[in-house]
Scaffold this motif. Structure first.
Motif, short mmCIF file in Angstrom:
data_model
loop_
_atom_site.label_atom_id
_atom_site.label_comp_id
_atom_site.label_asym_id
_atom_site.label_seq_id
_atom_site.Cartn_x
_atom_site.Cartn_y
_atom_site.Cartn_z
N LEU A 143 33.15 38.31 46.30
CA LEU A 143 33.07 38.50 45.10
C LEU A 143 31.48 39.07 44.69
N LEU B 297 35.52 42.62 40.70
CA LEU B 297 37.04 42.15 41.13
C LEU B 297 36.63 41.37 42.54
N ALA C 48 37.66 40.55 46.04
CA ALA C 48 38.45 41.32 47.16
C ALA C 48 38.55 40.68 48.38
N ALA D 19 42.07 44.63 47.16
CA ALA D 19 41.96 43.96 45.55
C ALA D 19 43.12 44.57 44.71
N PRO D 20 43.34 43.80 43.81
CA PRO D 20 42.90 42.53 43.48
C PRO D 20 43.80 41.40 44.46
N THR E 264 45.86 38.59 44.11
CA THR E 264 46.85 38.18 43.22
C THR E 264 47.05 36.62 43.51
N VAL F 192 36.80 33.64 39.22
CA VAL F 192 35.73 34.51 38.86
C VAL F 192 34.74 33.64 38.00
N GLU G 28 34.65 46.49 51.34
CA GLU G 28 35.44 46.17 50.15
C GLU G 28 34.82 47.16 48.84
N LEU H 100 37.01 48.57 45.64
CA LEU H 100 36.63 48.59 44.17
C LEU H 100 36.37 49.82 43.53
N TRP I 137 38.88 47.68 34.85
CA TRP I 137 39.70 47.96 36.14
C TRP I 137 41.08 48.75 35.72
N ALA J 76 46.71 48.26 42.41
CA ALA J 76 45.80 47.55 43.46
C ALA J 76 45.34 48.80 44.44
#
Ligand code: AMP
Ligand code: GLY
Length: 411
Positions: A185, A198, A200, A222-223, A225, A232, A282, A286, A314, A318
């Motif tokens: 994160l 987000l 990941a 990401a994300p 699910t 977060v 990542e 993102l 966002w 995905a």
């Protein structure tokens, strides 16, 4: 506002693409950059570790923001040099970058801030290391205290291997093994306000099924699910904000990108590591999903005005990125192998190629490092993005290419 991005990797390519698409950004400059970055930015030759040179280039170009991508220049104080020249810099001071540069320092900050992490001991002698291994038991986790490009950590059931790694380093952190899935994160912060991105997931091991050596990262998506609701918020409350507050309290505020590498263990979430910069790969996913402009967040962090900047927005769906590495990675890397197929993937399509270790030699694109490139795709869900990313991988080839077949599988 013109922007200068320092670095040569996939992370910097992803950031440059996002900045080039940002209506608030004029020209994008990059140094040293790579052939992929060159399609969205003007490249400049320089030593990214040389703060005076980076600052001088920023002043000469008249940019309104310098973004420092990798950890080594941050730990070396390049952001400090840029700020001293009067140019806003995205990236922590050398002092604050110790959060990544020294695992022992990070443990000390976490302990002071009450941030959950693995119990650990800092060891400088063989006997201390041996004793610490026996306190925590197998599997053993031994970390080089200093920067090691993601390769300084040994996790093994073999006590002798663990001891050998400890012996090879000056100072190690030995800690309890954390079970459970890992989550990255990232948060943008100006030292006070924290905007999480987000969550990941990154795939650190070289081979399918999380086997083989640790690498810088072989793919990401990401994300998440499957992540628990409220993850977060919990990380913001228990990890990110307390860490930022503790560094401010010490008089060494952290601004830039705070990367929390987390394990969701059976006993709750724990910090595995902090990094002081965007993660790679990542960042590729993102930036592919970011639907609001990047520059206000980076400038807000750099100038202490993040409270006035809206949190990022966002895209639905995905993103998946699959890294293609050169022969021998991560122990070594091959260079000069010709890469074919990247031109078939359009720069602006849902599937795009992010360059890392590539070079142009006499007009031919060749490998020039361990992680060569990453094929990144956006889809309506993880499975769709994954299928598209692997279709892209199938179109690219170079001698000895290695990639994992299971990035984001079943997610
Ligand atoms: P680090 O450089 O600290 O992120 O470590 C690299 C990788 O080693 C992590 O992403 C984990 O996969 C693994 N690792 C690090 N610390 C631990 C731990 N305490 N328990 C289990 N795995 C770990
Ligand atoms: N993806 C791991 C890192 O950037 O350190």
């Amino acid at each position: 506002m013109d922007v200068l991005v320092i670095g040569t990797g996939g992370r910097e390519h992803a950031l440059v693409r996002a900045l080039a698409a940002d209506p608030g950004v004029g020209a994008v400059h990059a140094a040293p950059g790579n052939p992929g970055i060159a399609s969205s930015a003007t490249l400049h030759e320089l030593d990214p570790m040389d703060g005076a040179t980076v600052a001088a280039l920023a002043v000469e170009l008249g940019v309104g923001l310098v973004v420092i991508g990798p950890e080594a220049p941050l730990v070396a104080g390049v952001a400090d040099a840029v700020r001293a020249a009067g140019v806003p810099a995205f990236g922590p001071t050398a002092e604050a970058a110790r959060l990544e540069g020294s695992k022992a320092f990070a443990k000390d900050v976490m302990s002071a801030a009450g941030v959950p992490t693995a119990e650990a001991r800092v060891c400088t002698t063989y006997d201390e290391a041996a004793a610490a291994l026996d306190v925590f038991g197998a599997p053993y986790v031994v970390k080089d205290d200093g920067l090691a490009a993601g390769k300084g950590v040994v996790v093994t059931p073999d006590r002798q291997l663990a001891l050998n790694h400890a012996k090879a380093c000056d100072r190690v952190v030995i800690e309890e093994f954390l079970d459970g899935p890992e989550v990255s994160l990232f948060a943008v912060t100006d030292g006070t306000t924290v905007h999480p991105l987000l969550p990941a997931q990154d795939f650190k091991r070289i081979r399918d099924g999380d086997q083989g050596a640790n690498t810088g990262g072989m793919g990401a998506y990401a994300p998440l699910t499957w992540a628990p609701d409220g993850l977060v918020d919990e990380v913001l409350r228990t990890v990110l904000q307390p860490t930022v507050d503790e560094l401010a309290r010490r008089g060494t505020p952290f601004s830039g990108l705070l990367y929390a590498g987390l394990a969701l263990t059976s006993r709750g979430l724990r910090v595995v590591e902090f990094n002081a910069r965007f993660g790679d790969p990542e960042t590729q996913v993102l930036m592919a999903l970011l639907d609001s402009p990047l520059s206000p967040l980076l400038l807000g962090a750099a100038t202490g005005t993040l409270a006035d900047v809206s949190p990022p927005v966002w895209k639905p769906g995905a993103a998946v990125t699959v890294v293609m590495a050169s022969a021998g990675y991560p122990e070594s890397s091959s260079s000069g192998d010709q890469i074919v197929g990247t031109e078939t993937l359009g720069r602006d399509s849902a599937v795009h190629v992010i360059h890392a270790g590539t070079a142009l030699v006499e007009g031919r694109l060749v490998t020039a490092g361990g992680r060569v490139l990453a094929v990144t795709a956006v889809g309506h869900d993880v499975a769709d993005a994954r299928a598209q990313a692997y279709e892209g991988v199938a179109m690219i080839s170079f001698p000895g290419a290695q990639w994992r077949r299971d990035i984001a599988a079943g997610r």
